[in-house]
Enzyme design. Structure first.
Site, PDB file in Angstrom:
ATOM      1  N   HIS A 116       9.315  90.217  -7.357  1.00 37.56           N
ATOM      2  CA  HIS A 116      10.423  89.711  -8.212  1.00 37.56           C
ATOM      3  C   HIS A 116      11.264  90.775  -8.426  1.00 37.56           C
ATOM      4  O   HIS A 116      12.132  90.132  -9.778  1.00 37.56           O
ATOM      5  CB  HIS A 116      10.123  88.716  -9.889  1.00 37.56           C
ATOM      6  CG  HIS A 116       9.169  87.521  -8.388  1.00 37.56           C
ATOM      7  ND1 HIS A 116       9.765  86.490  -7.291  1.00 37.56           N
ATOM      8  CD2 HIS A 116       8.209  86.942  -8.422  1.00 37.56           C
ATOM      9  CE1 HIS A 116       8.464  85.041  -7.117  1.00 37.56           C
ATOM     10  NE2 HIS A 116       8.017  86.006  -7.411  1.00 37.56           N
ATOM     11  N   ASP A 166      12.124  92.916  -6.129  1.00 39.43           N
ATOM     12  CA  ASP A 166      13.261  93.450  -5.169  1.00 39.43           C
ATOM     13  C   ASP A 166      14.144  92.712  -4.613  1.00 39.43           C
ATOM     14  O   ASP A 166      15.364  93.028  -4.305  1.00 39.43           O
ATOM     15  CB  ASP A 166      12.437  93.443  -3.289  1.00 39.43           C
ATOM     16  CG  ASP A 166      11.640  92.021  -3.221  1.00 39.43           C
ATOM     17  OD1 ASP A 166      12.020  91.152  -3.821  1.00 39.43           O
ATOM     18  OD2 ASP A 166      10.970  92.097  -1.598  1.00 39.43           O
ATOM     19  N   GLY A 185      -0.714  83.176   4.226  1.00 36.54           N
ATOM     20  CA  GLY A 185      -0.324  82.282   3.212  1.00 36.54           C
ATOM     21  C   GLY A 185      -1.062  82.926   1.710  1.00 36.54           C
ATOM     22  O   GLY A 185      -1.417  82.060   0.602  1.00 36.54           O
ATOM     23  N   GLY A 195      -0.047  86.101  -0.036  1.00 40.02           N
ATOM     24  CA  GLY A 195       0.465  86.753  -1.144  1.00 40.02           C
ATOM     25  C   GLY A 195      -0.007  88.727  -0.265  1.00 40.02           C
ATOM     26  O   GLY A 195       0.874  89.237  -1.081  1.00 40.02           O
ATOM     27  N   SER A 218       0.924  89.286   2.720  1.00 41.73           N
ATOM     28  CA  SER A 218       2.536  89.030   3.774  1.00 41.73           C
ATOM     29  C   SER A 218       2.588  88.847   5.387  1.00 41.73           C
ATOM     30  O   SER A 218       2.618  90.076   6.229  1.00 41.73           O
ATOM     31  CB  SER A 218       2.960  90.935   3.694  1.00 41.73           C
ATOM     32  OG  SER A 218       4.674  90.751   3.787  1.00 41.73           O
ATOM     33  N   SER A 219       1.827  88.297   5.592  1.00 42.96           N
ATOM     34  CA  SER A 219       0.922  87.710   7.614  1.00 42.96           C
ATOM     35  C   SER A 219       2.267  87.614   7.610  1.00 42.96           C
ATOM     36  O   SER A 219       1.962  87.680   8.845  1.00 42.96           O
ATOM     37  CB  SER A 219      -0.054  86.749   6.804  1.00 42.96           C
ATOM     38  OG  SER A 219       0.122  85.244   6.525  1.00 42.96           O
ATOM     39  N   ASP A 254       8.771  93.931   1.827  1.00 45.93           N
ATOM     40  CA  ASP A 254       7.705  93.384   2.883  1.00 45.93           C
ATOM     41  C   ASP A 254       7.852  94.398   4.090  1.00 45.93           C
ATOM     42  O   ASP A 254       7.355  94.695   5.124  1.00 45.93           O
ATOM     43  CB  ASP A 254       7.409  92.144   3.332  1.00 45.93           C
ATOM     44  CG  ASP A 254       7.372  91.064   1.888  1.00 45.93           C
ATOM     45  OD1 ASP A 254       6.930  92.237   1.173  1.00 45.93           O
ATOM     46  OD2 ASP A 254       6.869  90.081   2.052  1.00 45.93           O
TER      47      ASP A 254
HETATM   48  C1  GLA Z   1       8.052  88.213  -1.070  1.00 45.59           C
HETATM   49  C2  GLA Z   1       9.121  88.031  -0.799  1.00 45.59           C
HETATM   50  C3  GLA Z   1       9.089  89.671  -1.510  1.00 45.59           C
HETATM   51  C4  GLA Z   1       8.947  89.944  -2.286  1.00 45.59           C
HETATM   52  C5  GLA Z   1       7.838  88.871  -2.499  1.00 45.59           C
HETATM   53  C6  GLA Z   1       7.834  89.193  -4.636  1.00 45.59           C
HETATM   54  O1  GLA Z   1       6.428  88.269  -0.857  1.00 45.59           O
HETATM   55  O2  GLA Z   1       9.027  87.955   0.756  1.00 45.59           O
HETATM   56  O3  GLA Z   1      10.828  90.082  -0.756  1.00 45.59           O
HETATM   57  O4  GLA Z   1      10.695  88.924  -3.147  1.00 45.59           O
HETATM   58  O5  GLA Z   1       8.047  87.234  -2.843  1.00 45.59           O
HETATM   59  O6  GLA Z   1       7.687  90.334  -4.745  1.00 45.59           O
END
Ligand code: GLA
Length: 332
Positions: A17, A19, A100, A102, A104-105, A146
């Site tokens: 939280h 970026d 889903g 965390g 980044s799938s 990501d």
């Molecule tokens: C998700 C968003 C990212 C980032 C994270 C939290 O993965 O896609 O851009 O904000 O949450 O760090």
């Protein structure tokens, strides 16, 4: 022509939280990811998935990615909408990433689809196009972490990203530590979470103190609204922790790095309110495991995975992940 595109998932070691507020992050691309295989041609992108139900059939002139069905097809539609490939594609998707969770799938799917349909733009342009794709597909006002690490990962390294200048610097993962991920079992969808609300609160805090990237702890503590103060405190302190973590890892001090992860989790839980009882419990369990130096939720939170830093070879209840290089495509 047959094509196989592979995109790794990512785990964020520290810096969540931050970026979308122009802050610092330290993710690494991991040895689990998403592969799209098939053939270019035609005027639709058609994909089936080994892991999700239904078929994605997306016209090259799609104009409302968020309306595509089934839901996973929205990510495919977002990519087609943002990149406007000249020809279609017919193929299949398979992933070794939990969905889903965390890791980044969804960005891994988007990057793999983009490479499969022939996108070959420069790194920053590619990342921003896919940020627009994700935002159009889900309505979540995500940052660029990501996309940048999946497109620009370096094997054996995490990537320190300055989300204000968009400069990146690889940080070696020392041999004496393992990075371990463990799944809470809670699947979450960011579109349904308070992600957008949190971003709006951070922006409201900026309206009071100016850019959070430049704000001092003292300035943040002077914010009158207690909620905005806590949100801003997380962002400002997390940026410091990312810098300190990268320095600790580089100077052979993984204990300090681990302690910073613990502190990051506390801040995400107490100041940013994006943890859950399950995540807190999993983090506590990992921390109590001999050899674990620190643990925290990773990614946006509200479920999904936690990440731990452990002494190499320690027996930890989770999956050890290695840092891999960037997404790639093969043609034959
Ligand atoms: C998700 C968003 C990212 C980032 C994270 C939290 O993965 O896609 O851009 O904000 O949450 O760090």
């Amino acid at each position: 022509m047959k094509v196989r595109a592979h995109a790794p998932g990512r785990v964020n070691l520290i810096g969540d939280h931050t970026d979308y507020m122009g802050g610092l992050v330290l993710p690494m691309a991991v040895d689990r990811g998403t592969t799209v295989t098939g053939e270019r041609g035609g005027d639709v992108v058609r994909l089936v998935s080994a892991d999700e139900a239904g078929e994605a059939v997306v016209a090259l002139d799609v104009d409302e990615p968020a309306a595509a069905e089934p839901r996973w097809a929205r990510h495919v539609a977002g990519v087609v909408w943002a990149l406007r490939p000249r020809e279609g594609f017919d193929g299949e998707v398979a992933t070794t990433l939990p969905l889903g969770a965390g890791l980044s799938s969804s960005t891994a799917l988007e990057v793999a689809v983009a490479l499969a349909v022939g996108y070959d733009g420069a790194r920053l342009e590619f990342a921003s196009a896919l940020q627009r794709a994700e935002q159009a597909a889900t309505g979540v006002p995500c940052g660029l972490m990501d996309q940048l690490v999946i497109i620009g990962g370096v094997a054996g390294h995490a990537l320190l990203i300055d989300c204000a200048s968009l400069e990146t610097a690889p940080v070696p993962i020392p041999d004496e530590v393992d990075v371990v991920i463990a799944h809470s079992g809670q699947r979450r969808e960011l579109g349904l979470s308070a992600y957008a609300e949190r971003r709006a609160q951070c922006e409201a805090a900026e309206a009071v103190v100016g850019p959070l990237r430049a704000a001092s702890r003292a300035e943040v503590e002077a914010i009158a609204d207690p909620l905005l103060r806590r949100r801003a405190r997380h962002v400002v302190s997390e940026n410091e922790r990312v810098r300190d973590f990268a320095a600790a890892l580089s100077s052979g001090d993984p204990e300090t790095a681990g302690a910073l992860m613990d502190e990051s989790h506390r801040s995400l839980a107490e100041d940013f309110d994006c943890s859950t009882p399950k995540l807190d419990e999993l983090v506590a369990r990992l921390r109590g495991t001999p050899g674990v130096l620190g643990a925290r939720l990773t990614g946006a939170g509200w479920g999904g995975c936690v990440v731990a830093l452990a002494r190499a070879g320690a027996t930890v209840d989770g999956r050890r992940v290695r840092a891999v290089g960037a997404a790639s495509v093969l043609r034959w």
